[in-house]
Design an enzyme around this catalytic site. Structure first.
Site, mmCIF file in Angstrom:
data_model
loop_
_atom_site.group_PDB
_atom_site.id
_atom_site.type_symbol
_atom_site.label_atom_id
_atom_site.label_comp_id
_atom_site.label_asym_id
_atom_site.label_seq_id
_atom_site.Cartn_x
_atom_site.Cartn_y
_atom_site.Cartn_z
ATOM 1 C CE LYS A 1 -2.989 2.320 4.550
ATOM 2 N NZ LYS A 1 -2.476 1.307 3.701
ATOM 3 C CB SER B 1 -0.961 0.019 1.185
ATOM 4 O OG SER B 1 -0.259 0.198 2.396
#
EC number: 3.4.21.89
Length: 180
Positions: free
Chosen positions: A88, A45
């Site tokens: 993230k 990701s």
């Protein structure tokens, strides 16, 4: 046969080694609990910034001295299951309006999309999305937008400041790399 003096030296040496090991373990524990966060990234990701299997170090004290800001890569407790830690990038700050249209991110009703030189590839366009980031919270996306379970997909889409564990500073395996 050993003299009492030799026995005492052996015991003293063993005690010295045990002391060193205990002190090193306490220092490592304090560093890990209060100063650094060590994490392995299990998914794609965040590629190409952080690759699958990379190990990163975050600094736990960063946000005691400054506020999290757009562009920071953070380690945090996943809002939908706080037993999991995620990595993230912060895209939306408290009070921001985040719109995703035609595979691009727009902030605060801007007509110009956010410049994101860190993303792996352009986002595949999907249905328009609109988010209003609450006070004390952040909107986070992976750098590999086409392969990221991030704020767009979560039941609880915002990361609250008190759930941020650390700001990622560098990757140490494989090889050293500063994270920007």
């Amino acid at each position: 046969m050993m003299s009492k003096n030799s026995d005492f030296d052996v015991v003293k040496e063993i005690f010295s080694w045990i002391s060193i090991i205990v002190v090193a373990a306490v220092i490592a524990l304090v560093l890990n609990l209060f100063i650094i966060a060590n994490s392995r990234v299990p998914s794609a990701s965040m590629e190409n910034t952080i690759m699958t299997g990379d190990r990163v170090v975050g600094f736990r004290l960063t946000y005691l001295f400054q506020e999290p800001k757009r562009g920071d890569v953070i380690i945090f407790k996943f809002p939908d299951d706080e037993s999991l830690y995620y990595v993230k990038r912060i895209i939306g700050e408290p009070g921001d309006i985040v719109d995703i249209k035609d595979g691009k991110v727009y902030l605060n009703n801007s007509e110009t999309p956010l410049e994101e030189d860190y993303i792996k590839e352009p986002m595949i366009p999907e249905a328009d999305m609109h988010f209003e980031v609450p006070e004390g919270a952040f909107f986070c996306l992976g750098d590999n937008r086409n392969n990221s379970a991030d704020s767009r997909r979560w039941v609880h889409p915002y990361v609250y400041k008190e759930k941020i564990i650390a700001k990622v500073i560098f990757r140490y395996f494989p090889g050293f790399k500063m994270i920007k």
